[in-house]
Design a protein around this motif. Structure first.
Motif, PDB file in Angstrom:
ATOM      1  N   GLN A  94       0.845  -1.183   0.000  1.00  0.00           N
ATOM      2  CA  GLN A  94       0.000   0.000   0.000  1.00  0.00           C
ATOM      3  C   GLN A  94       0.887   1.242   0.000  1.00  0.00           C
ATOM      4  OE1 GLN A  94      -0.049  -2.177   2.607  1.00  0.00           O
ATOM      5  NE2 GLN A  94      -1.995  -3.280   2.515  1.00  0.00           N
ATOM      6  N   GLU A  96       2.688   4.246   1.432  1.00  0.00           N
ATOM      7  CA  GLU A  96       3.160   4.391   2.809  1.00  0.00           C
ATOM      8  C   GLU A  96       3.721   5.776   3.123  1.00  0.00           C
ATOM      9  OE1 GLU A  96       6.243   1.477   3.420  1.00  0.00           O
ATOM     10  OE2 GLU A  96       7.729   2.630   2.282  1.00  0.00           O
ATOM     11  N   TYR A 111       2.178   8.074   9.178  1.00  0.00           N
ATOM     12  CA  TYR A 111       1.233   7.586   8.169  1.00  0.00           C
ATOM     13  C   TYR A 111       0.937   6.099   8.406  1.00  0.00           C
ATOM     14  CZ  TYR A 111      -0.932   7.050   3.547  1.00  0.00           C
ATOM     15  OH  TYR A 111      -1.821   6.814   2.526  1.00  0.00           O
ATOM     16  N   ASP A 114      -1.484   5.868  11.285  1.00  0.00           N
ATOM     17  CA  ASP A 114      -2.838   6.312  10.942  1.00  0.00           C
ATOM     18  C   ASP A 114      -3.540   5.376   9.970  1.00  0.00           C
ATOM     19  OD1 ASP A 114      -2.331   8.486  12.552  1.00  0.00           O
ATOM     20  OD2 ASP A 114      -1.876   9.850  10.891  1.00  0.00           O
ATOM     21  N   ASN A 115      -2.775   4.560   9.239  1.00  0.00           N
ATOM     22  CA  ASN A 115      -3.375   3.717   8.206  1.00  0.00           C
ATOM     23  C   ASN A 115      -3.206   2.221   8.480  1.00  0.00           C
ATOM     24  OD1 ASN A 115      -4.263   5.609   5.778  1.00  0.00           O
ATOM     25  ND2 ASN A 115      -2.390   6.453   6.648  1.00  0.00           N
ATOM     26  N   LEU A 117      -0.506   0.318   9.007  1.00  0.00           N
ATOM     27  CA  LEU A 117       0.552  -0.317   8.224  1.00  0.00           C
ATOM     28  C   LEU A 117       1.755  -0.627   9.096  1.00  0.00           C
ATOM     29  CD1 LEU A 117       0.561   2.042   5.104  1.00  0.00           C
ATOM     30  CD2 LEU A 117      -0.562  -0.191   5.303  1.00  0.00           C
ATOM     31  N   ASP A 192      -2.931   9.933  -5.707  1.00  0.00           N
ATOM     32  CA  ASP A 192      -1.828   9.773  -4.757  1.00  0.00           C
ATOM     33  C   ASP A 192      -0.892  10.973  -4.755  1.00  0.00           C
ATOM     34  OD1 ASP A 192      -2.607   7.152  -4.005  1.00  0.00           O
ATOM     35  OD2 ASP A 192      -1.603   6.317  -5.775  1.00  0.00           O
TER      36      ASP A 192
END
Length: 343
Positions: A94, A96, A111, A114-115, A117, A192
């Motif tokens: 994904q 990152e 990040y 928050d996601n 990962l 993105d």
């Protein structure tokens, strides 16, 4: 000339099979960056998959990357690519980075938090097909001349990762093309990129034949890195004192421990060295920080470990772009806090 035409044909044919083209003159949300660049007249890259080979498929590529297996062209399953790792041991599939035009380990850590990962040593495979440079910076120190063919060739970079990084077997031609086919499904999308309304308008005008296409191509490419920088660094000169930082943030250190260390070491997922949330574990790590041992986070974090006879798995090192000195000291502060130690 023939190679260019064949590559262009493969690129066009492949994009038609994995997505519906928006057509020239339109800039749609979620459109592939590579597709927009082609519409603007950019030269196609050389790593579109050859889908004419028997057995090539997106599903086969996904299987190889995520599980190590894929359906064999003549039935059954392939042998596992590596007995030790899969691609997601070291790479996210994904996005990152919040801003793809910079390499910022702290922004990446936040990040990841928050996601949902992991925070990993390897560069995200998301967007790999949009890059043109691989094994950059100091990786020549680690792999020597092996990086030369991989620097500007994604196929060679994948093969190097398969045989050296994952300590597995080389990919067969149909497997390689399947991996590329899957990677193209996780290429960068225009959403993105951080583009202002004015920049979007500039690109749209170029797509409509009313603007400068060369400038539009350059604008798009300025919004993401063409390769990931890699700076190898040593542990601090004085391991007892650590790296020189103004202050430490134990919450930041907790994130590094949970999103990075535990990704591989919890329940021995990718390592024979188990880490957990117990005080004994933190005490063990804390006392080894200043030492020159395989249990020193400074030692293995900055130098990694090497395969040894009878045991091929190893730990990759963290470059400065993947773990800053500040983050290393935050990690140490968190470990020492949990261990009940005071420096």
């Amino acid at each position: 000339m023939y190679k260019f035409l064949f590559t262009t044909f493969l690129a066009t044919a492949f994009f038609w099979t994995i997505q519906q083209s928006s057509g020239p003159g339109q800039l749609l949300s979620g459109e592939a960056v590579a597709d927009v660049l082609l519409q603007l007249g950019d030269e196609p890259v050389s790593h579109y998959p050859d889908t004419t080979l028997k057995g090539v498929s997106v599903e086969a590529g996904r299987g190889i990357m995520l599980t190590g297996f894929a359906p064999a062209p003549d039935g059954g399953k392939t042998n596992k690519q590596s007995k030790h790792y899969v691609c997601t041991a070291c790479h996210n599939i994904q996005k990152e980075d919040p801003d793809l035009s910079v390499s910022d380990p702290q922004a990446r850590l936040e990040y990841a938090r928050d996601n949902g990962l992991p925070f990993l040593q390897g560069t995200a495979l998301y967007g790999a097909v949009n890059r043109t440079s691989f094994y950059n910076g100091d990786y020549e120190q680690k792999y020597g001349s092996l990086v030369e063919p991989a620097r500007d060739d994604l196929r060679e970079a994948i093969q190097l990762c398969a045989t050296e990084c994952s300590q597995g077997r080389a990919l067969e031609p149909w497997e390689m093309e399947s991996v590329l086919a899957y990677l193209w499904t996780i290429g960068l999308k225009m959403d993105d990129l951080i583009l202002s309304d004015e920049e979007k308008a500039q690109i749209s005008q170029a797509l409509n034949g009313k603007g400068n296409t060369v400038a539009a191509i350059q604008l798009i490419k300025s919004k993401y890195l063409s390769g990931s920088p890699a700076t190898f660094v040593a542990p601090p000169e004085d391991r007892k004192a650590g790296y020189e930082v103004d202050t430490t943030d134990v919450e930041n250190g907790r994130l590094v421990y949970e999103l990075s260390c535990l990704h591989c070491h919890e329940n021995e997922r990718y390592s024979f060295f188990r880490l957990d949330d117990s005080k004994l574990t933190f005490q063990h790590l804390a006392k080894h920080f200043p030492r020159y041992t395989e249990y020193s986070v400074y030692q293995v974090g900055r130098y990694g470990t090497s395969p040894v006879p009878g045991s091929k798995p190893y730990m990759p090192n963290y470059t400065l772009e993947k773990l800053s000195h500040q983050q290393m000291e935050d990690l140490r502060a968190y470990i020492e806090l949990r261990a009940g130690y005071e420096r």
